[in-house]
Design a protein around this motif. Sequence first.
Motif, mmCIF file in Angstrom:
data_model
loop_
_atom_site.group_PDB
_atom_site.id
_atom_site.type_symbol
_atom_site.label_atom_id
_atom_site.label_comp_id
_atom_site.label_asym_id
_atom_site.label_seq_id
_atom_site.Cartn_x
_atom_site.Cartn_y
_atom_site.Cartn_z
ATOM 1 N N PRO A 112 0.792 -1.230 0.000
ATOM 2 C CA PRO A 112 0.000 0.000 0.000
ATOM 3 C C PRO A 112 0.828 1.285 0.000
ATOM 4 N N SER A 113 2.135 1.187 0.213
ATOM 5 C CA SER A 113 3.002 2.364 0.235
ATOM 6 C C SER A 113 4.192 2.118 -0.685
ATOM 7 N N SER A 114 4.813 3.173 -1.151
ATOM 8 C CA SER A 114 5.964 3.046 -2.043
ATOM 9 C C SER A 114 7.089 2.291 -1.341
ATOM 10 N N VAL A 115 7.650 1.270 -2.024
ATOM 11 C CA VAL A 115 8.752 0.478 -1.473
ATOM 12 C C VAL A 115 10.065 1.067 -1.999
ATOM 13 N N LEU A 116 10.937 1.488 -1.094
ATOM 14 C CA LEU A 116 12.172 2.154 -1.489
ATOM 15 C C LEU A 116 13.395 1.248 -1.434
ATOM 16 N N CYS A 117 13.282 0.104 -0.745
ATOM 17 C CA CYS A 117 14.447 -0.801 -0.669
ATOM 18 C C CYS A 117 13.986 -2.207 -0.306
ATOM 19 N N VAL A 118 14.737 -3.212 -0.765
ATOM 20 C CA VAL A 118 14.497 -4.616 -0.412
ATOM 21 C C VAL A 118 15.836 -5.289 -0.155
ATOM 22 N N GLY B 180 11.777 -5.273 3.533
ATOM 23 C CA GLY B 180 11.543 -4.078 2.737
ATOM 24 C C GLY B 180 11.387 -2.845 3.599
ATOM 25 N N GLY B 181 11.793 -1.704 3.058
ATOM 26 C CA GLY B 181 11.610 -0.419 3.718
ATOM 27 C C GLY B 181 10.649 0.436 2.917
ATOM 28 N N LEU B 182 9.673 1.058 3.599
ATOM 29 C CA LEU B 182 8.603 1.774 2.924
ATOM 30 C C LEU B 182 8.727 3.279 3.087
ATOM 31 N N PHE B 183 8.058 3.995 2.192
ATOM 32 C CA PHE B 183 8.013 5.444 2.290
ATOM 33 C C PHE B 183 7.354 5.884 3.602
ATOM 34 N N SER B 184 6.433 5.089 4.094
ATOM 35 C CA SER B 184 5.719 5.432 5.317
ATOM 36 C C SER B 184 6.589 5.371 6.562
ATOM 37 N N GLY B 185 7.798 4.807 6.462
ATOM 38 C CA GLY B 185 8.681 4.644 7.611
ATOM 39 C C GLY B 185 8.648 3.249 8.195
ATOM 40 N N GLU B 186 7.753 2.406 7.690
ATOM 41 C CA GLU B 186 7.645 1.039 8.196
ATOM 42 C C GLU B 186 8.736 0.139 7.618
ATOM 43 N N VAL B 187 9.059 -0.918 8.380
ATOM 44 C CA VAL B 187 9.923 -2.004 7.916
ATOM 45 C C VAL B 187 9.083 -3.273 7.952
ATOM 46 N N VAL B 188 9.101 -4.033 6.873
ATOM 47 C CA VAL B 188 8.275 -5.240 6.766
ATOM 48 C C VAL B 188 9.127 -6.399 6.264
ATOM 49 N N VAL B 189 8.634 -7.626 6.519
ATOM 50 C CA VAL B 189 9.294 -8.837 6.032
ATOM 51 C C VAL B 189 8.243 -9.726 5.385
#
Length: 502
Positions: free
Chosen positions: A183-189, A201-210
């Motif tokens: 749902p948010s722009s992904v800037l790195c994986v 992954g790191g998101l534009f929203s500031g979240e970190v997800v796996v």
Amino acid sequence: MLADGSAPGAAVPSLWRSGRSLCCEAKSCQTGKISTAEAAVQSQTTQDASVQTDQSIDAAQAFQQEVQVDYISLLLFLKRVEDVVIKELNKNWTSRAFDGYEVNWTDQNEAVLCLHTLSYPEAQNQHLQVTSVSWNATGSILACSYGRLTDGDWSTEKSYVCTWNLDRRGLDPKHPDLVVDVPSSVLCVAFHPSQPSLIAGGLFSGEVVVWDTSRREDPLIWRTGLTDDTHTDPVYQVNWLPDAKHRNHFQLLSVSTDGKVLVWREEHDGRLALAEGFALVAQQIPRSGQLKKVTWGEAAVGVTSLSFSHFDPRVFIVGVEGGYSLKCSMAAETPALRQTGSSVLLRAPAELAFSPHGGPAYSVSCSPFHRNLFLSCGTDGQVHLNSMLQTQPLLSLQLSKKYLFCVRWSPVRPLVFAAASGEGDVHLFDFAKSSQKPAVSIKQAPAECPVYCLEFNIKQTQLLAAGDATGTVRVWQLSSDFMEQGPREMTHLEQLASEATD
């Protein structure tokens, strides 16, 4: 008067018998031709087959009889040359003629070739850019993140993470094996170092997800959520770190332009909890006498990139928006002046500031072959070769008239690195050939479309992946020149590291 007398007999030859005899002879000749001549020829063929069999047996026996070894003479010869052979072997043992040379058993490639051109049409239709690429632990699967690094409504725009298995039969370059909607722009994986199915992954929203790519229906397994610990700015890089307290476990590190470097640990409820963290505050960055023009403010220093030393797991380099590269330490104990309500005490990691670029530093990369060398690049189009022992760069290379977005050392050649430019090129640089210009410049995208990211494949070292603003990922097969280490390469690298600036 009549009297008895004898007269000679009359003979009449038989024509029937002579004609019958001729017919019998004719029939006899025809039967002879048919029954004997052809049968004899067919029998000859069978005779030939038996001759061939006898000949091969004789040849094999003859060959075996010829192989005879005179073991007495051989022993006498070995005794005569023994001292000479041992002397030469000892000389070779101490020789340094082949130091650094490794045999390459792969086929020799003379040119850099494009093996695959990968894309996701739906992302391209949204004019999304490839923001990051990563190879998995086996080196066979490539992931890319789609987002936007320039304009647009980053906060609400849908984006994607896509993967392709390059070893899979029937690879469709425009149909990824897996597509994750985000749902948010992904800037790195970043793929996990040992578990091939895990991607951070790191998101534009500031979240970190796996995500777990083996779970097709619901791949999201961990996330930080939006808490007081979460980054308040976009996350531009994520790295997997070995957990010092638990063997074979990893933690996740993230960097953001909010000035924080955070380390996350996984929880059983699907959360990523903050384990430790660092904050880069301008007031706490060490001042150097050689950097007299620096005017440090008191705000947070936005972090754009990070690279860990391959020789000391506590040491890392960060690139920041102000153009500087900073040497930092995971062992830092000084509390940061800016805590921002974090659940853990944030520390100040910066130990040394290096001479800046003419604009933001977008990428840094520590050498896998030398403990003190690292590269940095930025919006001034330059690559700096730095030593961690001095603030001024050893070399400054002008590779582009526009921005340079990414730089990476080769995992197999100590003198080779690659850089991604805003002019659509991938530059391959070899210090063994030149210290001023690239050995090869590859046209990845049209001139107005930047190349944002690239990564070498550490398992299949002939492969290099690069992603650009058109939403395309190209996989390049490197030529043999970029894969075979020369005999004096490490010596050359040491010479570069020992050079002092004026």
